[in-house]
Scaffold this motif. Structure first.
Motif, short mmCIF file in Angstrom:
data_model
loop_
_atom_site.label_atom_id
_atom_site.label_comp_id
_atom_site.label_asym_id
_atom_site.label_seq_id
_atom_site.Cartn_x
_atom_site.Cartn_y
_atom_site.Cartn_z
N MET A 145 0.65 -1.38 0.08
CA MET A 145 0.15 -0.17 0.09
C MET A 145 0.79 1.34 0.03
O MET A 145 0.16 2.37 -0.06
N GLN A 146 2.11 1.21 0.04
CA GLN A 146 3.08 2.22 0.13
C GLN A 146 2.93 3.02 -1.43
O GLN A 146 3.20 4.11 -1.64
N SER A 147 2.32 2.17 -2.46
CA SER A 147 1.95 2.58 -3.69
C SER A 147 1.26 4.00 -3.62
O SER A 147 1.10 4.93 -4.62
N VAL A 148 0.45 4.10 -2.45
CA VAL A 148 -0.41 5.39 -2.41
C VAL A 148 0.33 6.72 -2.39
O VAL A 148 0.32 7.62 -3.21
N TRP A 149 1.51 6.55 -1.95
CA TRP A 149 2.44 7.63 -1.90
C TRP A 149 3.59 7.79 -2.82
O TRP A 149 4.10 8.58 -3.42
N PHE A 150 4.03 6.46 -3.16
CA PHE A 150 4.63 6.46 -4.43
C PHE A 150 4.05 6.79 -5.83
O PHE A 150 4.78 7.79 -6.57
N SER A 151 2.66 6.64 -6.08
CA SER A 151 1.82 7.49 -6.93
C SER A 151 2.28 8.89 -7.11
O SER A 151 1.92 9.64 -7.93
N VAL A 152 2.07 9.51 -5.87
CA VAL A 152 2.28 10.86 -5.61
C VAL A 152 3.49 11.44 -6.22
O VAL A 152 3.29 12.53 -6.97
N VAL A 153 4.49 10.78 -5.68
CA VAL A 153 5.87 10.93 -6.22
C VAL A 153 5.96 11.09 -7.98
O VAL A 153 6.18 11.98 -8.51
N VAL A 154 5.51 9.99 -8.36
CA VAL A 154 5.38 9.74 -9.85
C VAL A 154 4.69 10.84 -10.47
O VAL A 154 4.86 11.38 -11.33
N GLU A 155 3.39 11.03 -9.89
CA GLU A 155 2.49 12.05 -10.52
C GLU A 155 3.21 13.41 -10.50
O GLU A 155 3.12 14.30 -11.51
N SER A 156 3.91 13.76 -9.42
CA SER A 156 4.67 15.11 -9.31
C SER A 156 5.67 15.21 -10.29
O SER A 156 5.79 16.43 -10.94
N ILE A 157 6.69 14.05 -10.54
CA ILE A 157 7.65 14.07 -11.64
C ILE A 157 7.11 14.25 -13.02
O ILE A 157 7.68 15.19 -13.57
N LEU A 158 6.08 13.53 -13.18
CA LEU A 158 5.31 13.49 -14.48
C LEU A 158 4.92 14.85 -14.78
O LEU A 158 4.99 15.50 -16.04
N ALA A 159 4.22 15.51 -13.62
CA ALA A 159 3.52 16.68 -14.21
C ALA A 159 4.28 18.07 -13.63
O ALA A 159 4.12 19.09 -14.02
N LYS A 160 5.77 17.61 -13.37
CA LYS A 160 6.82 18.65 -13.05
C LYS A 160 6.24 19.75 -12.04
O LYS A 160 6.37 20.91 -12.15
N LYS A 161 5.46 19.09 -11.15
CA LYS A 161 4.79 20.26 -10.32
C LYS A 161 4.85 19.66 -8.83
O LYS A 161 4.40 18.29 -8.47
N LEU A 162 5.11 20.25 -7.70
CA LEU A 162 4.98 19.68 -6.33
C LEU A 162 3.51 19.25 -5.88
O LEU A 162 2.50 20.15 -6.39
N PRO A 163 3.37 18.44 -5.27
CA PRO A 163 2.06 17.96 -4.74
C PRO A 163 1.58 19.10 -3.85
O PRO A 163 2.21 19.79 -3.18
N ASN A 164 0.07 19.10 -3.85
CA ASN A 164 -0.44 20.27 -2.95
C ASN A 164 -0.28 19.81 -1.46
O ASN A 164 -0.09 18.51 -1.05
N ALA A 165 -0.77 20.64 -0.33
CA ALA A 165 -0.48 20.52 0.79
C ALA A 165 -1.42 19.17 1.28
O ALA A 165 -0.82 18.47 2.17
N ARG A 166 -2.36 19.02 0.81
CA ARG A 166 -3.24 17.79 1.20
C ARG A 166 -2.50 16.61 1.03
O ARG A 166 -2.61 15.56 1.73
N LYS A 167 -2.18 16.56 -0.25
CA LYS A 167 -1.22 15.13 -0.44
C LYS A 167 -0.08 15.18 0.46
O LYS A 167 0.11 13.78 0.67
N VAL A 168 0.45 16.03 0.36
CA VAL A 168 1.59 16.07 1.42
C VAL A 168 1.34 15.45 2.90
O VAL A 168 2.16 14.57 3.40
N VAL A 169 0.22 16.13 3.39
CA VAL A 169 -0.12 15.78 4.70
C VAL A 169 -0.60 14.16 4.74
O VAL A 169 -0.08 13.44 5.46
N SER A 170 -1.11 13.75 3.69
CA SER A 170 -1.68 12.25 3.33
C SER A 170 -0.56 11.28 3.47
O SER A 170 -0.58 10.21 3.88
N VAL A 171 0.68 11.74 2.60
CA VAL A 171 1.64 11.01 2.67
C VAL A 171 2.39 10.93 4.08
O VAL A 171 2.83 9.81 4.45
N VAL A 172 2.34 11.91 4.77
CA VAL A 172 3.06 11.75 6.15
C VAL A 172 2.11 10.85 6.99
O VAL A 172 2.66 9.97 7.59
N ILE A 173 0.62 10.99 6.83
CA ILE A 173 -0.20 10.10 7.49
C ILE A 173 0.13 8.71 7.07
O ILE A 173 0.23 7.71 8.01
#
Length: 328
Positions: free
Chosen positions: A109-137
């Motif tokens: 289930m670490q794929s949850v935050w892995f996907s956030v990282v991949v999405e950010s790399i592909l979009a060349k954009k940092l994730p929003n605050a809610r996604k960052v908080v979600s990753v920390v949780i």
């Protein structure tokens, strides 16, 4: 009608996730009966391919309209993408050789935050605050769910490594399956991707079990990775009628069909939330059928991961406004 479709989508995704969550428990049971990782994955993919071919044939002859065919480029891309499908099963099943199913599913289930990282790399954009908080949780929940704060627990690093490899491979599978050849019928697309996964599985079967029996060079290579030679023996075909059918049905046939029907109705956000049912179902099955100990602190960690998934997939204020505008 809209509500009915959403309910249908939630139901299909929920059942698919629950069925997929049972898979690792049956894999562990197969290990207890002496079957190898190669035999488990090979039986799953061979019978899965056979089942999908039958379903595709039925769909082709009963369909009232002509079904889309992939071009040569799409076939190559889907086969390549399908290798991650084979990798996910292979890495996940290797992981449960070393660690409990309840911990292996948490690592997957670490794929949850892995996907956030991949999405950010592909979009060349940092994730929003809610996604960052979600990753920390998710990370906090993982520490609790794997019971790392209990200093007496011993986590085999082999299992942790292969569990994280499975998560990385699963992330790749999710991205490719949602973007490649979306016009194809689900059975045809699944067959091609499964064929790609079979290449990985059959290669592993040759190098990790069959090949070292006949080639000393391969055996020497094998011994560089492990000293355990118990897996070097002829293929045990009884896996096909003992566990293979259940593994194919629960791993490569039913869940993909239900997901492909459910996600379009439920939507990606809601569907992702519902699909996280895989986590508690897998842990519960391991507790009931395998007798694995699951402590209260681990359940707290699992609840935190589920909460993070819900938080990550809730629509933003802007998305809500767009949705309301479309309905009006």
């Amino acid at each position: 009608m809209k509500k009915k479709n959403i309910l249908k989508g939630v139901l299909f995704v929920g059942i698919g996730a629950s069925i997929y969550g049972m898979l690792a428990t049956f894999v562990k049971m197969a290990y207890h009966d002496g079957f190898t990782t190669s035999e488990v994955t090979t039986s799953q993919f061979v019978l899965g391919l056979l089942g999908l071919l039958i379903l595709n044939f039925i769909q082709t002859i009963t369909s009232k309209q002509k079904l889309s065919l992939p071009n040569s480029k799409e076939v190559r891309m889907l086969i390549l993408a399908g290798t991650s499908l084979g990798g996910t099963s292979l890495f996940y099943y290797i992981a449960v050789q070393y660690i409990n199913v309840s911990i292996a599913i948490v690592l997957l289930m670490q794929s949850v935050w892995f996907s956030v990282v991949v999405e950010s790399i592909l979009a060349k954009k940092l994730p929003n605050a809610r996604k960052v908080v979600s990753v920390v949780i998710v990370l906090l929940g993982t520490v609790l769910a794997t019971n790392l704060i209990n200093m007496e627990i011993e986590l085999d690093w082999h299992g942790v490594f292969w569990g994280l490899m499975a998560a990385a491979s699963y992330t790749l599978t999710m991205f490719t399956s949602n973007t490649l050849a979306t016009h194809l019928p689900v059975f045809r697309k699944s067959i091609i991707m499964l064929a790609g996964g079979s290449i990985v599985v059959f290669t592993f079967l040759f190098f990790a079990q069959i090949g070292p029996m006949y080639f000393d060079g391969l055996k020497s290579l094998y011994l560089n990775f492990t000293e355990n030679t118990e897996h070097i023996h002829s293929f045990n075909y009884s896996i096909f009628w003992t566990y293979g059918f259940v593994l194919a049905l629960f791993g490569t046939i039913i869940p993909p069909i239900l997901f492909n029907i459910g996600f379009p109705n439920a939507g990606l956000g809601l569907g992702s939330i519902v699909s996280s049912l895989e986590l508690p179902v897998s842990v519960t099955m391991a507790f009931v059928l395998l007798g694995e100990k699951v402590f209260l602190i681990q359940w707290v960690g699992i609840v935190l991961i589920l909460f993070a998934i819900v938080l990550m997939n809730l629509p933003s204020k802007k998305e809500k406004e767009i949705s309301v505008a479309e309905l009006s």
